[in-house]
Design a protein around this motif. Structure first.
Motif, PDB file in Angstrom:
ATOM      1  N   ASP A 181      -2.914  21.868  -0.045  1.00 42.76           N
ATOM      2  CA  ASP A 181      -3.255  21.168  -1.431  1.00 42.76           C
ATOM      3  C   ASP A 181      -1.971  19.559  -1.445  1.00 42.76           C
ATOM      4  O   ASP A 181      -2.374  18.979  -2.480  1.00 42.76           O
ATOM      5  CB  ASP A 181      -1.369  21.925  -1.867  1.00 42.76           C
ATOM      6  CG  ASP A 181      -1.546  24.112  -2.135  1.00 42.76           C
ATOM      7  OD1 ASP A 181      -3.048  23.742  -2.267  1.00 42.76           O
ATOM      8  OD2 ASP A 181      -1.853  24.090  -2.101  1.00 42.76           O
ATOM      9  N   GLY A 182      -1.508  19.573   0.131  1.00 41.72           N
ATOM     10  CA  GLY A 182      -0.608  17.967   0.216  1.00 41.72           C
ATOM     11  C   GLY A 182      -1.867  16.835   0.246  1.00 41.72           C
ATOM     12  O   GLY A 182      -1.871  15.720  -0.983  1.00 41.72           O
ATOM     13  N   VAL A 183      -3.267  17.512   0.822  1.00 46.28           N
ATOM     14  CA  VAL A 183      -3.869  16.120   0.648  1.00 46.28           C
ATOM     15  C   VAL A 183      -4.490  16.354  -1.369  1.00 46.28           C
ATOM     16  O   VAL A 183      -4.322  15.128  -1.344  1.00 46.28           O
ATOM     17  CB  VAL A 183      -5.186  16.867   1.755  1.00 46.28           C
ATOM     18  CG1 VAL A 183      -6.611  15.746   1.383  1.00 46.28           C
ATOM     19  CG2 VAL A 183      -5.054  16.313   2.711  1.00 46.28           C
ATOM     20  N   ALA A 184      -4.256  16.737  -1.689  1.00 51.80           N
ATOM     21  CA  ALA A 184      -4.823  17.203  -2.985  1.00 51.80           C
ATOM     22  C   ALA A 184      -3.629  16.318  -4.039  1.00 51.80           C
ATOM     23  O   ALA A 184      -4.613  15.812  -4.538  1.00 51.80           O
ATOM     24  CB  ALA A 184      -5.748  18.197  -3.960  1.00 51.80           C
ATOM     25  N   ALA A 185      -2.766  16.857  -3.772  1.00 52.66           N
ATOM     26  CA  ALA A 185      -1.717  15.647  -4.403  1.00 52.66           C
ATOM     27  C   ALA A 185      -1.366  14.776  -4.115  1.00 52.66           C
ATOM     28  O   ALA A 185      -1.355  13.922  -4.994  1.00 52.66           O
ATOM     29  CB  ALA A 185      -0.186  16.652  -4.217  1.00 52.66           C
ATOM     30  N   ALA A 186      -2.007  14.182  -2.890  1.00 50.51           N
ATOM     31  CA  ALA A 186      -1.672  12.260  -2.453  1.00 50.51           C
ATOM     32  C   ALA A 186      -2.981  11.970  -3.538  1.00 50.51           C
ATOM     33  O   ALA A 186      -2.737  10.913  -3.805  1.00 50.51           O
ATOM     34  CB  ALA A 186      -1.563  12.304  -0.698  1.00 50.51           C
ATOM     35  N   VAL A 187      -4.364  12.707  -3.727  1.00 45.24           N
ATOM     36  CA  VAL A 187      -5.680  12.113  -3.857  1.00 45.24           C
ATOM     37  C   VAL A 187      -5.305  12.145  -5.831  1.00 45.24           C
ATOM     38  O   VAL A 187      -5.171  10.938  -6.080  1.00 45.24           O
ATOM     39  CB  VAL A 187      -6.518  12.897  -2.978  1.00 45.24           C
ATOM     40  CG1 VAL A 187      -7.313  11.969  -4.180  1.00 45.24           C
ATOM     41  CG2 VAL A 187      -7.093  12.830  -2.276  1.00 45.24           C
ATOM     42  N   ALA A 188      -4.817  13.031  -5.871  1.00 39.52           N
ATOM     43  CA  ALA A 188      -5.316  12.530  -7.491  1.00 39.52           C
ATOM     44  C   ALA A 188      -3.888  11.993  -8.081  1.00 39.52           C
ATOM     45  O   ALA A 188      -3.676  11.233  -9.511  1.00 39.52           O
ATOM     46  CB  ALA A 188      -4.326  14.117  -7.641  1.00 39.52           C
ATOM     47  N   GLY A 189      -2.389  11.917  -6.712  1.00 38.54           N
ATOM     48  CA  GLY A 189      -1.461  11.084  -7.511  1.00 38.54           C
ATOM     49  C   GLY A 189      -2.060   9.600  -7.286  1.00 38.54           C
ATOM     50  O   GLY A 189      -0.703   8.729  -7.936  1.00 38.54           O
ATOM     51  N   GLY A 190      -2.726   9.672  -6.633  1.00 29.89           N
ATOM     52  CA  GLY A 190      -2.884   7.980  -6.430  1.00 29.89           C
ATOM     53  C   GLY A 190      -2.493   7.367  -5.157  1.00 29.89           C
ATOM     54  O   GLY A 190      -2.677   5.944  -5.246  1.00 29.89           O
ATOM     55  N   LEU A 214       0.864  -1.074  -0.289  1.00 27.88           N
ATOM     56  CA  LEU A 214      -0.042  -0.113  -0.215  1.00 27.88           C
ATOM     57  C   LEU A 214       0.779   1.398  -0.122  1.00 27.88           C
ATOM     58  O   LEU A 214       1.747   1.203   0.516  1.00 27.88           O
ATOM     59  CB  LEU A 214      -1.071  -0.143   1.419  1.00 27.88           C
ATOM     60  CG  LEU A 214      -1.971   0.939   1.264  1.00 27.88           C
ATOM     61  CD1 LEU A 214      -2.763   0.429   1.940  1.00 27.88           C
ATOM     62  CD2 LEU A 214      -1.336   2.093   2.325  1.00 27.88           C
ATOM     63  N   LEU A 215       0.440   1.927  -0.502  1.00 19.23           N
ATOM     64  CA  LEU A 215       1.231   3.536  -0.733  1.00 19.23           C
ATOM     65  C   LEU A 215       0.673   4.874   0.084  1.00 19.23           C
ATOM     66  O   LEU A 215      -0.380   4.957   0.107  1.00 19.23           O
ATOM     67  CB  LEU A 215       1.196   4.071  -1.979  1.00 19.23           C
ATOM     68  CG  LEU A 215       1.824   5.385  -2.245  1.00 19.23           C
ATOM     69  CD1 LEU A 215       3.548   5.493  -1.706  1.00 19.23           C
ATOM     70  CD2 LEU A 215       1.671   5.746  -3.567  1.00 19.23           C
ATOM     71  N   GLU A 216       1.279   4.485   1.231  1.00 16.63           N
ATOM     72  CA  GLU A 216       1.024   6.147   1.971  1.00 16.63           C
ATOM     73  C   GLU A 216       1.651   7.766   1.518  1.00 16.63           C
ATOM     74  O   GLU A 216       2.464   6.736   1.619  1.00 16.63           O
ATOM     75  CB  GLU A 216       1.312   4.962   3.906  1.00 16.63           C
ATOM     76  CG  GLU A 216       0.745   7.031   4.342  1.00 16.63           C
ATOM     77  CD  GLU A 216       0.805   6.011   5.655  1.00 16.63           C
ATOM     78  OE1 GLU A 216      -0.278   5.317   6.707  1.00 16.63           O
ATOM     79  OE2 GLU A 216       2.001   6.131   6.606  1.00 16.63           O
ATOM     80  N   ILE A 217       1.590   8.317   2.081  1.00 15.77           N
ATOM     81  CA  ILE A 217       1.334   9.698   2.267  1.00 15.77           C
ATOM     82  C   ILE A 217       1.447  10.465   2.703  1.00 15.77           C
ATOM     83  O   ILE A 217       0.140  10.926   2.735  1.00 15.77           O
ATOM     84  CB  ILE A 217       1.460  10.099  -0.038  1.00 15.77           C
ATOM     85  CG1 ILE A 217       1.401   9.471  -0.384  1.00 15.77           C
ATOM     86  CG2 ILE A 217       2.007  12.479  -0.206  1.00 15.77           C
ATOM     87  CD1 ILE A 217       3.383   9.509  -1.072  1.00 15.77           C
TER      88      ILE A 217
END
Length: 248
Positions: A21-30, A12-15
């Motif tokens: 903005d970090g939340v949005a990037a983590a979601v968009a990046g998968g 699993l990938l956890e960011i």
């Protein structure tokens, strides 16, 4: 309540992020999961209620850091009580898990505090964070976490980076024997993630996927409002990790 590895058996990938903005990037990046903190520059503190609510609304599972202050992990009674109350707040906000850690004066895990927080977390997952990397024997500490009923351990294997501590992480995975999920974190990137997975067999990968940025206004650091550059989660780095992990 251990959350299993990602689809088709991959880790699993956890960011880890500390702003919207970090939340949005983590979601968009998968990202499969978000570790949500305040002040990552200080190693991560308890995030604000509004930030937690926004992250939970993203639909990606959120593990919220519960750390009442920066510095060491030796907490007094008031700090332990505050952390216990914060766990309750996080649960009411809808997090999938909480991330905690505490140490005793002899550099062992503070088992009393950790047990109290396990009870407070009730039915959500609970993660023992990298405080475990400061104990004399992180491998032996895995059994302590299992007996406390913890679901995950985040570790760099007692080293500054997961890559440097890979052999110890592998031993921790063996000691866990599927009873608790081991998450490898610190210095993980798309460049080293596949060898790290191969060497350790971890259940999950933890990364900030961030870049260093100056604050822009030199008065910010000169007047003591911040120290050094900040780190900003980058969608492209999240996506690169996602793609590298999935590549066969």
């Amino acid at each position: 309540m251990t959350i299993p590895p990602g689809p088709i058996g991959r880790p699993l990938l956890e960011i880890c992020v500390d702003d919207a903005d970090g939340v949005a990037a983590a979601v968009a990046g998968g990202a499969d999961r978000i570790e949500l903190c305040g002040a990552l520059a200080l190693g991560g503190l308890t995030p604000s209620a509004a930030l937690v609510a926004g992250a939970v609304a993203s639909g990606v599972p959120v593990h919220a850091m519960v750390r009442p202050r920066d510095g060491d992990f030796r907490y007094d009674r008031a700090e332990r009580t505050l952390a216990t109350e914060e766990i309750g707040h996080m649960i009411r906000l809808g997090v999938a898990g909480v991330v905690v850690g505490a140490m005793a004066d002899d550099d062992s895990l503070d088992l009393d505090a950790l047990a109290r927080w396990r009870d407070a977390a009730r039915d959500v997952a609970i993660v023992l964070h990298r405080a475990i990397d400061l104990v004399a024997d992180p491998v032996a500490a895995v059994e302590q976490a299992v007996r406390l009923g913890y679901d995950h351990i985040l570790t760099s294997g007692g080293a500054a980076t997961a890559d440097a501590g890979a052999d110890v992480i592998a031993a921790m995975v063996a000691a866990a024997d599927g009873r608790i999920a081991i998450i490898a974190g610190s210095g993980v990137s798309a460049d080293n993630v596949r060898p790290l997975i191969a060497r350790t067999g971890v259940d999950a990968i933890h990364a900030s996927a961030s870049v260093r940025e100056d604050w822009g206004d030199p008065r910010i650091t000169a007047m003591g409002f911040a120290s050094g550059p900040r780190r900003r989660t980058q969608l492209e780095r999240v996506a690169a990790l996602r793609q590298t992990i999935e590549r066969r």
